[in-house]
Design a protein around this motif. Structure first.
Motif, PDB file in Angstrom:
ATOM      1  N   PRO A 323     101.199 -38.441 -23.786  1.00 31.36           N
ATOM      2  CA  PRO A 323     100.672 -37.548 -24.895  1.00 31.36           C
ATOM      3  C   PRO A 323     101.671 -36.573 -23.939  1.00 31.36           C
ATOM      4  O   PRO A 323     101.374 -35.513 -25.302  1.00 31.36           O
ATOM      5  N   ILE A 327     101.830 -33.968 -26.924  1.00 28.70           N
ATOM      6  CA  ILE A 327     102.048 -32.087 -27.240  1.00 28.70           C
ATOM      7  C   ILE A 327     102.879 -31.155 -27.856  1.00 28.70           C
ATOM      8  O   ILE A 327     103.473 -30.242 -28.021  1.00 28.70           O
ATOM      9  N   TYR A 333      94.267 -32.705 -28.105  1.00 27.14           N
ATOM     10  CA  TYR A 333      93.553 -33.545 -28.503  1.00 27.14           C
ATOM     11  C   TYR A 333      92.248 -33.684 -27.150  1.00 27.14           C
ATOM     12  O   TYR A 333      92.270 -32.956 -25.985  1.00 27.14           O
ATOM     13  N   GLY A 342      88.985 -35.308 -20.132  1.00 21.03           N
ATOM     14  CA  GLY A 342      88.785 -33.276 -20.099  1.00 21.03           C
ATOM     15  C   GLY A 342      89.403 -33.008 -19.687  1.00 21.03           C
ATOM     16  O   GLY A 342      89.798 -31.816 -19.472  1.00 21.03           O
ATOM     17  N   LEU A 343      88.797 -32.960 -18.311  1.00 20.18           N
ATOM     18  CA  LEU A 343      88.567 -31.570 -17.351  1.00 20.18           C
ATOM     19  C   LEU A 343      89.012 -32.229 -16.031  1.00 20.18           C
ATOM     20  O   LEU A 343      89.161 -33.507 -15.735  1.00 20.18           O
ATOM     21  N   LEU A 355      96.666 -26.212 -16.871  1.00 14.34           N
ATOM     22  CA  LEU A 355      97.459 -27.624 -16.055  1.00 14.34           C
ATOM     23  C   LEU A 355      98.545 -27.673 -17.262  1.00 14.34           C
ATOM     24  O   LEU A 355      99.391 -28.554 -17.138  1.00 14.34           O
ATOM     25  N   VAL A 356      98.315 -28.444 -18.927  1.00 17.64           N
ATOM     26  CA  VAL A 356      99.302 -28.184 -20.132  1.00 17.64           C
ATOM     27  C   VAL A 356     100.309 -27.469 -20.460  1.00 17.64           C
ATOM     28  O   VAL A 356     100.959 -27.948 -20.791  1.00 17.64           O
ATOM     29  N   LEU A 358     101.753 -25.668 -17.645  1.00 16.87           N
ATOM     30  CA  LEU A 358     101.715 -25.142 -16.312  1.00 16.87           C
ATOM     31  C   LEU A 358     103.923 -24.766 -16.296  1.00 16.87           C
ATOM     32  O   LEU A 358     104.116 -24.002 -15.587  1.00 16.87           O
ATOM     33  N   ALA A 380      90.854 -17.396 -21.119  1.00 18.98           N
ATOM     34  CA  ALA A 380      88.486 -17.733 -21.100  1.00 18.98           C
ATOM     35  C   ALA A 380      88.130 -16.948 -20.740  1.00 18.98           C
ATOM     36  O   ALA A 380      87.402 -17.114 -21.609  1.00 18.98           O
ATOM     37  N   LYS A 409      92.388 -24.386 -22.652  1.00 19.73           N
ATOM     38  CA  LYS A 409      93.088 -25.366 -22.260  1.00 19.73           C
ATOM     39  C   LYS A 409      94.081 -25.425 -23.294  1.00 19.73           C
ATOM     40  O   LYS A 409      95.398 -26.035 -23.196  1.00 19.73           O
ATOM     41  N   TRP A 410      93.819 -25.972 -24.154  1.00 18.62           N
ATOM     42  CA  TRP A 410      94.464 -26.872 -25.796  1.00 18.62           C
ATOM     43  C   TRP A 410      94.850 -25.678 -26.469  1.00 18.62           C
ATOM     44  O   TRP A 410      95.704 -26.117 -27.049  1.00 18.62           O
TER      45      TRP A 410
END
Lengths: 502, 375, 328
Positions: A323, A327, A333, A342-343, A355-356, A358, A380, A409-410
């Motif tokens: 991944p 990315i 995805y 996902g979470l 997270l992705v 960071l 958010a 997030k994505w």
């Protein structure tokens, strides 16, 4: 009144602070098939788990054959004559087919020892009556999803229950298998068994059910004989609005090829998958559960790299082995299973959102709290996540808000190719519309979107083009203009015809 | 019954996020369990001071604190591993292998410092082997490190047999016995202190640390989110191997000799300290401060009991009880407070039966013992 | 519902059986090699020796296997053996006229009580098995010291009848071997021919589904730890009888061997998988190596390293086979 064999009165159920069933009534007569209808997340599965004693209601009462009952666990409901096939498969991967059917109540000899010969004989008889051919000594681990589904059904039938609950038993079966199953269900009904049947395929309900109860967002909407309602009535009851304004995909001229996949294969899972995805386009992928669509997505994203075939991103041939590499190439995805893939439910919204990306919130590996906070807050906010603050744990959010967090997030990675796997499963109608609007907007901005969905209206409404998969192969390819519900269903459920499409 | 529109349904309790709340401060992060540990430490100190005049003696405290620094050094890396949901049972064996290897080289005439460096390299490699088997081959860490637990200790026996390596120069034994110039602070304690701060910062203040928590809370989602899960696992097991070797040097230096069974069984104490410190054995939660506090709690408890002439093995009863109760009590409290489920008749009988068995066992335990010991 | 092509059942089943066949072949090859180097290996006395050595291990490893099949682990077996052996030896010293059979029952009862404590803490107290048994590993060991005040029981303090319990050969084979065989047969029948036995597999294979299928999960988990204690109690009596003593460090570190025998014998640490013949073969292989090393003049110091290597090989080979089966 007393002709009901099961009556639920004002059932209320809460999970921690979230109320998922708000005073729902339900009743069931012997010898009827009673459909339970509602969108994902409407509370159907919770309701049946209350009936079977997996969950205990927080309010209301259950009356079985005129007596008030309280089930502490599924065993008690089973002893009372209730059997269920749950949506999530509940087989034992290390036990064989025959034992899976009889687990916990294997036939015994007079001495109390298990009578294996009898067990295999009875299992064989049962499967034969279902028209299924399976190796009885095969471990469940090695069965396909459809085969597992048949074992579940066999197990439920073997209980000779007076009330049989079937939660989406057909989601991974082919048309022939469904026809066989329905014949059996009718036979049981005629013998006096009461059946609660859950399915998303409205046609099936009209074919099989006598009455239907509709739930929406945990509320009771109504109960009707199926002879008195139309398909459109049901959709309106279920969704609470007309379907046309749910799918607002705008027409965008398709741009360059963003992703090209050729002859992608993973033996035993999917074979020879080829397609192109252009900028500004939404490519829908339809098929039954277990047809291999998610596996294709995971292969493209590098979670389980394919064994053969090639992938091109923006015209460049690439190898995606993880991944991280995906990315870096601009892929994102949004997986099907939000909780598992996902979470990170026990962590905060902030930690999930960052997270992705960071590395962008850190200097030489040291986290910059301020940067991370701002990023998370903006993301958010933009996605309109509803929560008390950004330090709230992701698991405390509703399904729709969790999905928003995953999407946000994505999108933080600014992807060029977005793969959405069941993007609206289990979320409320409002969020669903928001997600669809977002997809449309992203496509208009030039993003290439691959959407896997099992909801045909969604596929038909959102996609520019539609691919259909069955048993790991591509069986059809339609443009939006050509596609109809019937064509897709037939491509998804009938045997692979001579020669693959394309 | 009316059906509210879904938009209303969703706004019932939650609204849009209004402000970016500031991240919580250090003190707020210093969660309940850490305060509990601080409380326990205070109680232990108070009790021991009351019971023995030798407890609050600077010399004694200084000596006793260096007694559990090997454990602490290994614990720092163990916290990382447990937070990702893994476990490393091989640390004490790795310690034994490295210390034995160093002793073996030293007895063969190699300079002690070169031997020590070689031991560090060996330990690091041993950790790398663990990490590779766990992360690349996707084997369960419990079995892998159980295998290397036996293997590494076996190598220690192969190297030294029933011999002991001894005669280390004083410059080397300083690592385990020496004190910082002009103070009572043992070198090993200072070493541990520095390492603890580094590990704590890495765990709580870096992307690496964040990834550890992410993996422990949901490994699959971490993979999908592009976290280099396999690489991180290899790294932490390798670090654990290095720390085990370092602990081996400290322990060998403290003893001034190495026998192949050096540090035997220490892995269990290390895991106990981490878990008692609030690190969740299932992964995903824990703090370095909690682990360090629990290390000192155990150390002080053992020291105090030692002063009261309680044997080391019997002290294990107290530590073991503390470990189990620290997890059991919250669980029991949760079960009884939460659902308010009624006690069923058969479970009542089961409890009574269990209590009877328990009392019978205890009665027999003391009765059969008295009869023989009195003679 | 025709045309569901089952994915080559025969090959997959063959893989499941591979483990027992694999160890058997490995044992034979190893045996042949050792026999070539040291003919003394192939004597009746030596075989009897091996059987005697693995009897206790087999008993505890079978119980350990049941625990592991439920996706648990019992690290406290060695301390339970140590404690029960000491208590039983105290009783024998105090009252040598005590009938031997009641001593066996007493040992099993004491072990079962200790196992029940593990079981309650794990199943009803929801403490992770590794933590709970890690705790009782040191608690029970500490109790040995407290109980005996550091003393030990020597051979001369034990009655002859008690020593013969393990070594006597009224039936041709040493009693201990027969006891182990009977125990193995009982476990085999329990696991394969009773519902509770099958429930053990079901709980380890899919705990949630087991609950939904009406299996009392907590009770099953409690039971396996109770049985593990009971087996340890039996093993303790045999241990004290065989080595004619009870010391504070009796069976120290033995938990590793029991887990090793189970894992080498094909019990999956993730639960749901394991057979009695597999575990017995695993124990046999460990015993064989222990026996063969001195015969072929390899230093006994290699024994531990060999055990560790064996565990690693077992899991790596398993993993490679599982992968190649999935890739096809």
């Amino acid at each position: 009144m007393t002709d009901y064999c099961l009556e639920l009165k004002d059932i209320t159920k809460r999970f921690s602070t979230v109320e998922v069933l708000h005073g729902v009534p339900f009743n069931l007569r012997p010898g009827e098939v009673h459909a339970l209808l509602g969108e994902n997340g409407a509370g159907k599965s919770t309701l049946i788990k209350v009936i079977t004693g997996v969950h205990q209601p927080d309010g209301g009462e259950i009356v079985l054959n005129g007596e008030r009952v309280h089930f502490n666990d599924p065993r008690e409901s089973r002893e009372a004559g209730i059997a269920a096939i749950y949506q999530e498969l509940s087989l034992f991967p290390d036990l064989d087919v025959a034992e899976n059917i009889f687990v916990g109540r294997q036939p015994t000899t007079r001495g109390g020892l298990i009578h294996w010969r009898k067990l295999y004989a009875e299992a064989g008889k049962l499967l034969a009556s279902l028209g299924v051919r399976l190796d009885l000594k095969q471990k469940a681990r090695h069965l396909s999803i459809a085969q597992q589904q048949m074992v579940e059904i066999a197990r439920a039938f073997s209980l000779h229950a007076r009330i049989l609950i079937m939660d989406e038993p057909t989601s991974s079966l082919t048309l022939n298998e469904v026809a066989d199953l329905f014949r059996l269900v009718r036979r049981l009904r005629d013998e006096g068994t009461a059946i609660i049947f859950i399915s998303h395929r409205l046609e099936e309900l009209f074919e099989l059910a006598d009455r239907v109860t509709v739930l929406r967002d945990g509320y009771y909407v109504g109960t009707h004989p199926l002879s008195e309602v139309t398909r459109d009535d049901l959709i309106r009851l279920m969704v609470g609005r007309t379907i046309s304004n749910l799918f607002p995909k705008q027409d965008v001229p398709a741009g360059d090829v963003a992703l090209k996949v050729e002859n992608l294969s993973y033996p035993g899972v999917f074979e020879n998958i080829s397609f192109e995805l252009r900028k500004g386009e939404i490519l829908g992928m339809a098929g039954l559960v277990g047809a291999g669509r998610t596996d294709v997505a995971r292969a493209i994203f590098g979670v389980t790299p394919p064994t053969s075939g090639s992938i091109q991103v923006a015209g460049q041939p690439v190898q995606i082995n993880s991944p991280q590499e995906a990315i870096r190439l601009g892929l994102a995805y949004v997986p099907e299973d939000r909780q598992a893939h996902g979470l990170i439910p026990p962590m905060s919204i902030t930690a999930n959102l960052s997270l992705v990306v960071l590395e962008q919130c850190a200097r030489h590996g040291w986290l910059q709290d301020k940067v991370e906070c701002d990023k998370a807050f903006n993301a958010a906010r933009q996605m309109e996540v509803r929560a008390s603050h950004i330090w709230q744990k992701a698991r405390e959010l509703s399904g729709g808000n969790q999905q928003k967090v995953v999407l946000a997030k994505w999108l933080e990675t600014k992807p060029r190719i977005l793969i959405l796997d069941e993007p609206t499963r289990g979320i409320d109608v409002g969020t669903k519309a928001a997600v669809h609007a977002l997809m449309s907007k992203l496509a208009a901005e030039g993003m290439a979107i691959l959407m896997i969905s099992s909801e045909l209206p969604e596929v038909l409404g959102m996609s520019d083009r539609i691919l259909v998969m069955r048993e790991g192969r591509m069986t059809a390819h339609f443009t939006r203009a050509e596609a109809t519900q019937e064509k897709i269903i037939s491509a998804a459920t009938q045997s692979v015809s001579a020669g693959d499409v394309q | 019954m009316t059906v509210p529109s879904s938009a209303e349904g969703d706004t019932l309790s939650k609204s849009l996020i209004n402000a970016a709340a500031p991240p919580r401060t250090f003190l707020a992060r210093f969660q309940r369990w850490e305060w509990m540990l601080v409380g326990l430490i205070v109680i232990v100190v108070a009790l021991n001071t009351a019971l023995s005049p030798y407890f609050l003696d600077a010399q004694n405290l200084s000596r006793t604190s260096s007694d559990f620094m090997e454990m602490g050094i290994m614990m720092l890396a163990m916290v990382f591993i447990i937070i990702t949901g893994g476990i490393d049972l091989s640390v004490a064996s790795n310690l034994g292998m490295c210390a034995s290897f160093m002793g073996w080289l030293f007895m063969a005439g190699v300079d002690i410092w070169i031997a020590a460096l070689a031991a560090l390299a060996l330990g690091t490699f041993a950790g790398f082997v663990n990490g590779t088997l766990v992360a690349r081959m996707k084997l369960p860490p419990l079995v892998v490190t159980l295998g290397t637990y036996a293997f590494y200790r076996g190598v220690a026996y192969v190297l030294l047999g029933d011999q002991a390596a001894r005669g280390y120069p004083e410059a080397f034994t300083y690592i385990g016995q020496g004190k910082l110039l002009g103070t009572l602070l043992p070198f090993s304690v200072a070493l541990f202190g520095v390492l603890a701060v580094v590990f704590g910062l890495v765990l709580h203040k870096t992307t690496f640390g964040r990834y550890l928590f992410a993996i422990g809370n949901n490994e699959n989602a971490s993979v999908y989110s592009g976290v280099p899960v396999a690489r991180i696992k290899v790294i932490i097991f390798t670090v654990s191997g290095f720390m085990a070797a370092l602990a081996g040097l400290v322990l060998a230096a403290r003893f001034g000799s190495t026998r192949p069974d050096i540090g035997n069984g220490l892995e269990l104490s290390v895991i106990t300290a981490a878990v008692l410190g609030g690190v969740d054995i299932n992964g995903g939660a824990g703090t370095m401060s909690g682990a360090v506090l629990s290390l000192f709690l155990i150390g002080l408890l053992r020291f105090g009991m030692g002063l009261l002439n309680i044997q080391g093995q019997v002290q294990g009863v107290v530590i073991g009880l503390l470990l189990i109760l620290s997890i059991l009590l919250p669980n029991v409290a949760h079960t009884f407070s939460g659902s308010g489920r009624k006690l069923q008749r058969h479970s009542l009988w089961a409890i009574i039966a269990f209590v009877v068995v328990f009392i019978a066992f205890v009665a027999f335990f003391f009765w059969s013992r008295e009869a023989v010991l009195i003679k | 519902m025709s045309a569901q092509t089952a994915p080559r059942p025969h090959r997959l089943r063959a893989i499941a059986r591979f483990r027992e066949a694999g160890i058997s072949i490995f044992i034979l090859i190893l045996g042949a090699l050792v026999a070539l180097r040291a003919p003394a290996f192939l004597t009746m006395t030596n075989f009897k020796d091996i059987l005697l050595n693995i009897s206790i291990l087999s008993i505890v490893a079978l119980a350990q296997a049941m625990v592991i099949i439920t996706h648990g682990i019992d690290l406290s077996v060695s301390s339970m053996i140590g404690l029960v052996a000491m208590m039983v030896a105290f009783v024998m010293k105090q009252s040598p006229e005590f009938p031997v059979i009641t001593v066996v029952l007493l040992g099993m009862a004491l072990g079962a009580a200790l196992g029940a404590l593990n079981g309650v803490v794990i199943s009803y107290g929801k403490v992770p098995p590794i933590i709970a048994t890690l705790g009782t590993l040191s608690i029970y060991r500490g109790m040995v010291f407290f109980y005996s005040q550091g003393t030990w029981i020597n051979s001369f303090e034990l009655p002859r009848s008690f020593k013969l319990l393990s070594k006597g050969t009224p039936l041709g084979l040493p009693n201990m071997v027969i006891i182990a065989l009977v125990f193995a047969a009982l476990v085999y029948f329990f696991l394969n021919y009773t519902r509770t036995g099958r429930d053990i597999y079901a709980v380890g294979s899919n705990p949630e589904a087991a609950q939904m299928a009406g299996i009392r999960r907590q009770r099953v988990v409690f039971l396996v730890y109770l049985l593990s204690g009971l087996a340890s109690g039996l093993a303790a009596v045999l241990w004290a009888s065989r080595f004619e003593s009870a010391q504070t460090n009796t069976a120290l570190g033995f938990e590793l061997q029991t887990v090793a025998a189970a894992v080498v014998g094909g019990v999956s640490i993730s639960g749901g998988v394991g057979t009695v013949p597999g575990v017995l073969l695993g124990a046999l292989l460990l015993g064989l190596i222990e026996n063969a090393l001195p015969l072929v003049r390899i230093s006994p110091f290699w024994q531990l390293a060999a055990q560790g290597l064996l565990i690693l090989i077992a899991v790596v080979v398993d993993n490679l086979i599982a992968r190649s089966a999935k890739g096809k």
